[in-house]
Design a protein around this motif. Structure first.
Motif, PDB file in Angstrom:
ATOM      1  N   VAL A  81      36.974-110.286  32.921  1.00  0.00           N
ATOM      2  CA  VAL A  81      36.197-109.465  31.991  1.00  0.00           C
ATOM      3  C   VAL A  81      35.591-110.347  30.902  1.00  0.00           C
ATOM      4  CG1 VAL A  81      36.344-107.647  30.229  1.00  0.00           C
ATOM      5  CG2 VAL A  81      37.434-107.320  32.471  1.00  0.00           C
ATOM      6  N   LEU A  82      36.392-111.262  30.367  1.00  0.00           N
ATOM      7  CA  LEU A  82      35.878-112.165  29.329  1.00  0.00           C
ATOM      8  C   LEU A  82      34.751-113.044  29.858  1.00  0.00           C
ATOM      9  CD1 LEU A  82      39.241-113.037  27.618  1.00  0.00           C
ATOM     10  CD2 LEU A  82      37.305-111.871  26.543  1.00  0.00           C
ATOM     11  N   GLU A  83      34.870-113.496  31.085  1.00  0.00           N
ATOM     12  CA  GLU A  83      33.789-114.283  31.686  1.00  0.00           C
ATOM     13  C   GLU A  83      32.529-113.449  31.868  1.00  0.00           C
ATOM     14  OE1 GLU A  83      35.118-116.099  35.328  1.00  0.00           O
ATOM     15  OE2 GLU A  83      36.744-117.160  34.312  1.00  0.00           O
ATOM     16  N   PHE A  84      32.703-112.156  32.093  1.00  0.00           N
ATOM     17  CA  PHE A  84      31.566-111.262  32.285  1.00  0.00           C
ATOM     18  C   PHE A  84      30.854-110.946  30.970  1.00  0.00           C
ATOM     19  CE2 PHE A  84      29.905-106.838  32.724  1.00  0.00           C
ATOM     20  CZ  PHE A  84      28.913-107.099  33.649  1.00  0.00           C
ATOM     21  N   ILE A  85      31.610-110.746  29.893  1.00  0.00           N
ATOM     22  CA  ILE A  85      30.994-110.319  28.629  1.00  0.00           C
ATOM     23  C   ILE A  85      30.637-111.481  27.705  1.00  0.00           C
ATOM     24  CG2 ILE A  85      32.111-108.063  28.706  1.00  0.00           C
ATOM     25  CD1 ILE A  85      33.980-109.067  26.430  1.00  0.00           C
ATOM     26  N   THR A  86      31.131-112.692  28.005  1.00  0.00           N
ATOM     27  CA  THR A  86      30.870-113.840  27.136  1.00  0.00           C
ATOM     28  C   THR A  86      30.351-115.024  27.946  1.00  0.00           C
ATOM     29  OG1 THR A  86      33.095-114.788  27.333  1.00  0.00           O
ATOM     30  CG2 THR A  86      32.734-113.195  25.547  1.00  0.00           C
ATOM     31  N   GLU A  87      29.754-115.942  27.220  1.00  0.00           N
ATOM     32  CA  GLU A  87      29.299-117.188  27.827  1.00  0.00           C
ATOM     33  C   GLU A  87      29.339-118.269  26.755  1.00  0.00           C
ATOM     34  OE1 GLU A  87      25.034-118.716  29.435  1.00  0.00           O
ATOM     35  OE2 GLU A  87      25.718-116.760  30.179  1.00  0.00           O
ATOM     36  N   GLU A  88      29.890-119.404  27.092  1.00  0.00           N
ATOM     37  CA  GLU A  88      29.865-120.536  26.157  1.00  0.00           C
ATOM     38  C   GLU A  88      28.595-121.329  26.397  1.00  0.00           C
ATOM     39  OE1 GLU A  88      33.463-122.822  26.526  1.00  0.00           O
ATOM     40  OE2 GLU A  88      34.431-121.624  24.974  1.00  0.00           O
ATOM     41  N   ARG A  89      27.906-121.654  25.305  1.00  0.00           N
ATOM     42  CA  ARG A  89      26.689-122.460  25.375  1.00  0.00           C
ATOM     43  C   ARG A  89      26.912-123.723  24.559  1.00  0.00           C
ATOM     44  NH1 ARG A  89      21.728-120.638  27.667  1.00  0.00           N
ATOM     45  NH2 ARG A  89      22.362-118.893  28.962  1.00  0.00           N
ATOM     46  N   HIS A  90      26.726-124.847  25.203  1.00  0.00           N
ATOM     47  CA  HIS A  90      26.969-126.139  24.554  1.00  0.00           C
ATOM     48  C   HIS A  90      25.650-126.721  24.057  1.00  0.00           C
ATOM     49  CE1 HIS A  90      31.030-125.961  26.184  1.00  0.00           C
ATOM     50  NE2 HIS A  90      30.475-125.570  27.314  1.00  0.00           N
ATOM     51  N   THR A  91      25.632-127.081  22.785  1.00  0.00           N
ATOM     52  CA  THR A  91      24.494-127.775  22.203  1.00  0.00           C
ATOM     53  C   THR A  91      24.967-129.179  21.844  1.00  0.00           C
ATOM     54  OG1 THR A  91      24.965-127.124  19.926  1.00  0.00           O
ATOM     55  CG2 THR A  91      23.635-125.597  21.243  1.00  0.00           C
ATOM     56  N   GLU A  92      24.091-129.983  21.290  1.00  0.00           N
ATOM     57  CA  GLU A  92      24.493-131.338  20.891  1.00  0.00           C
ATOM     58  C   GLU A  92      25.615-131.318  19.869  1.00  0.00           C
ATOM     59  OE1 GLU A  92      21.481-134.021  19.584  1.00  0.00           O
ATOM     60  OE2 GLU A  92      20.147-133.479  21.226  1.00  0.00           O
ATOM     61  N   ASP A  93      25.547-130.349  18.946  1.00  0.00           N
ATOM     62  CA  ASP A  93      26.467-130.335  17.811  1.00  0.00           C
ATOM     63  C   ASP A  93      27.687-129.446  17.975  1.00  0.00           C
ATOM     64  OD1 ASP A  93      24.625-131.984  16.571  1.00  0.00           O
ATOM     65  OD2 ASP A  93      23.595-130.308  15.607  1.00  0.00           O
ATOM     66  N   GLU A  94      27.568-128.393  18.787  1.00  0.00           N
ATOM     67  CA  GLU A  94      28.652-127.410  18.821  1.00  0.00           C
ATOM     68  C   GLU A  94      28.620-126.607  20.107  1.00  0.00           C
ATOM     69  OE1 GLU A  94      27.819-125.049  15.358  1.00  0.00           O
ATOM     70  OE2 GLU A  94      26.394-123.783  16.436  1.00  0.00           O
ATOM     71  N   THR A  95      29.680-125.836  20.295  1.00  0.00           N
ATOM     72  CA  THR A  95      29.744-124.887  21.392  1.00  0.00           C
ATOM     73  C   THR A  95      29.654-123.490  20.798  1.00  0.00           C
ATOM     74  OG1 THR A  95      31.097-126.364  22.736  1.00  0.00           O
ATOM     75  CG2 THR A  95      31.130-124.029  23.319  1.00  0.00           C
ATOM     76  N   GLN A  96      28.630-122.769  21.194  1.00  0.00           N
ATOM     77  CA  GLN A  96      28.440-121.409  20.725  1.00  0.00           C
ATOM     78  C   GLN A  96      29.065-120.440  21.719  1.00  0.00           C
ATOM     79  OE1 GLN A  96      24.181-121.359  20.798  1.00  0.00           O
ATOM     80  NE2 GLN A  96      23.995-122.262  18.761  1.00  0.00           N
ATOM     81  N   LEU A  97      29.501-119.302  21.213  1.00  0.00           N
ATOM     82  CA  LEU A  97      29.976-118.231  22.081  1.00  0.00           C
ATOM     83  C   LEU A  97      28.921-117.138  22.067  1.00  0.00           C
ATOM     84  CD1 LEU A  97      32.218-117.107  23.884  1.00  0.00           C
ATOM     85  CD2 LEU A  97      33.137-115.968  21.838  1.00  0.00           C
ATOM     86  N   TRP A  98      28.392-116.825  23.230  1.00  0.00           N
ATOM     87  CA  TRP A  98      27.435-115.748  23.364  1.00  0.00           C
ATOM     88  C   TRP A  98      28.180-114.525  23.882  1.00  0.00           C
ATOM     89  CZ3 TRP A  98      22.129-117.424  25.769  1.00  0.00           C
ATOM     90  CH2 TRP A  98      21.528-118.389  24.949  1.00  0.00           C
ATOM     91  N   ILE A  99      27.977-113.413  23.229  1.00  0.00           N
ATOM     92  CA  ILE A  99      28.572-112.142  23.646  1.00  0.00           C
ATOM     93  C   ILE A  99      27.423-111.215  24.004  1.00  0.00           C
ATOM     94  CG2 ILE A  99      29.983-110.162  22.934  1.00  0.00           C
ATOM     95  CD1 ILE A  99      31.389-112.132  20.971  1.00  0.00           C
ATOM     96  N   MET A 100      27.522-110.569  25.153  1.00  0.00           N
ATOM     97  CA  MET A 100      26.477-109.677  25.633  1.00  0.00           C
ATOM     98  C   MET A 100      26.906-108.225  25.414  1.00  0.00           C
ATOM     99  SD  MET A 100      25.961-112.718  26.976  1.00  0.00           S
ATOM    100  CE  MET A 100      26.945-113.142  28.378  1.00  0.00           C
TER     101      MET A 100
END
Length: 121
Positions: A81-100
């Motif tokens: 479920v967590l994999e379905f509703i969230t996604e980690e996005r990696h940038t140069e500076d940080e890892t963002q958490l995207w929630i749909m």
């Protein structure tokens, strides 16, 4: 239109703290931050609370569960479920958490016994 709530690592820490240390109480954490003179963190907490209201989400619970998703005690379905509703996005500076939010809504509909995409009565 697809909506995405993008959380920085600092946002995630703030929200996890609210969930884990303040019983997920926005008011208790806001008061603690005000007492500590952490006005910037308090303002950010308030902004995140407004996002929660806008999208009908509990960002603190999602962040806390996401932070523990790989623990051995986490149920495999919870991980899915967590994999379905969230996604980690990696940038140069940080890892963002995207929630749909739309996906969170789909999970709620499924839990309520409705088929995802089923027309409302």
């Amino acid at each position: 239109m697809t909506h995405i709530v993008c959380l920085s690592p600092a946002d995630r820490r703030l929200l996890c703290s609210r969930f884990d240390e303040h019983g997920n109480s926005h008011r208790r954490m806001f008061d603690a931050l005000a007492e500590a003179g952490a006005d910037e963190a308090g303002a950010r907490l308030l902004a995140l609370r407004n996002v929660e209201r806008r999208y009908n989400l509990d960002l603190a619970e999602i962040c806390s569960r996401h932070s523990r998703r790989n623990d051995g005690s986490t149920h495999p379905i919870e991980r899915l479920v967590l994999e379905f509703i969230t996604e980690e996005r990696h940038t140069e500076d940080e890892t963002q958490l995207w929630i749909m939010p739309d996906r969170v809504r789909q999970v709620r509909e499924l839990m309520d016994g409705r088929l995802v995409g089923e027309a409302e009565s």
